[in-house]
Scaffold this active site. Sequence first.
Site, mmCIF file in Angstrom:
data_model
loop_
_atom_site.group_PDB
_atom_site.id
_atom_site.type_symbol
_atom_site.label_atom_id
_atom_site.label_comp_id
_atom_site.label_asym_id
_atom_site.label_seq_id
_atom_site.Cartn_x
_atom_site.Cartn_y
_atom_site.Cartn_z
ATOM 1 N N HIS A 261 0.847 -1.201 0.000
ATOM 2 C CA HIS A 261 0.000 0.000 0.000
ATOM 3 C C HIS A 261 0.878 1.245 0.000
ATOM 4 O O HIS A 261 2.089 1.168 0.183
ATOM 5 C CB HIS A 261 -0.907 0.036 1.235
ATOM 6 N N ASP B 196 0.428 5.171 1.911
ATOM 7 C CA ASP B 196 -0.425 5.787 2.928
ATOM 8 C C ASP B 196 -1.262 6.923 2.342
ATOM 9 O O ASP B 196 -0.762 7.743 1.571
ATOM 10 C CB ASP B 196 0.442 6.347 4.067
ATOM 11 N N HIS C 156 4.793 0.289 0.334
ATOM 12 C CA HIS C 156 5.475 -0.462 1.391
ATOM 13 C C HIS C 156 4.583 -1.576 1.930
ATOM 14 O O HIS C 156 3.366 -1.574 1.706
ATOM 15 C CB HIS C 156 5.982 0.457 2.504
ATOM 16 N N ARG D 43 5.066 6.531 13.925
ATOM 17 C CA ARG D 43 4.950 7.050 12.553
ATOM 18 C C ARG D 43 4.371 8.456 12.538
ATOM 19 O O ARG D 43 3.348 8.727 13.156
ATOM 20 C CB ARG D 43 4.063 6.139 11.696
HETATM 21 C C1 SIN Z 1 2.937 1.406 7.714
HETATM 22 O O1 SIN Z 1 2.334 0.773 6.870
HETATM 23 O O2 SIN Z 1 2.910 2.620 7.756
HETATM 24 C C2 SIN Z 1 3.761 0.666 8.737
HETATM 25 C C3 SIN Z 1 5.010 0.114 8.200
HETATM 26 C C4 SIN Z 1 5.738 -0.730 9.206
HETATM 27 O O3 SIN Z 1 5.297 -0.845 10.352
HETATM 28 O O4 SIN Z 1 6.765 -1.301 8.859
#
Ligand code: SIN
Length: 274
Positions: free
Chosen positions: A98, A100, A249, A264
């Site tokens: 995905h 974000d 990612h 994050r």
């Molecule tokens: C996310 O998808 O923002 C998280 C990525 C992660 O925890 O590695």
Amino acid sequence: MADVLDIDQVEGCGARVRGLDVRKASDAQIDAIREAVFHRGVVAFDDQVLTPDDQIAFARRIAPIVVNRYFPKTERWPEIAKVEKTEDQKANIGGGWHTDHSYDAAPAMGSVLLAIHTPPTGGDTLFADMYEALPDATKARIAGLEAPHASAHVFGEGGAYAGTDQANLSGHPDTPEAVHPVVVTHPGSGRKALFVNPAFTREVVGLPAEEGAALLTELYAHAIQPRFVARYAWRPGTMAVWDNRCTWHFAMNDYHGHYRLMHRITLDGGPLDA
Ligand code: SIN
């Protein structure tokens, strides 16, 4: 860039900066980090010793911050979302390809993810390079196409996290949708990037459902070829800044029984043009 940052390209996607304490980064180094994020998609740093205020201050030097609607927040810092999986949980957050906030009319520019607690093994994040993912053979076919991006099937009532042990991420009433070009011009680099993703894009404007789904499946399969993907391992103090307009990612969920906590921060972006 080379004169202000010690930076190595990571095969597949992204780059790694060596020997920089981001709290002490000069303005020239911050500019070089931003440029590297725009061009390489991901920039990772090891051994950062950052308080939440330090992480927020660093993120703000890269771009303004936007608060994610869905993720649990750290107790005192609403700018910082907790990406957490406890020893008892089976589902993780972000465990599929995905990017974000693509469901927003002004998709997020990027994210700043800091590892706070990592499992003894596993819990890596895969990144895929959407610049490289543009398939020559289908470029003409996808030029000018647009696609809707939705969030309800993930974060809304009965969404993907419902019935899992991350169910607090589902059931939200605020579930935006937005239409973006299938190929966007990256506002920071001027390069073309593929801007559809398996989590939030499920059809193509103007194509019959089956044809649109088949085209997306073809693009997705192209995008995740190993030559466009890099695996980033984390230890406490590893931090990555990524660009949501030119990467995807995928958080690996291969560490059941162990705790993983990431902080994050999401960086604000703007509307995207073809
Ligand atoms: C996310 O998808 O923002 C998280 C990525 C992660 O925890 O590695």
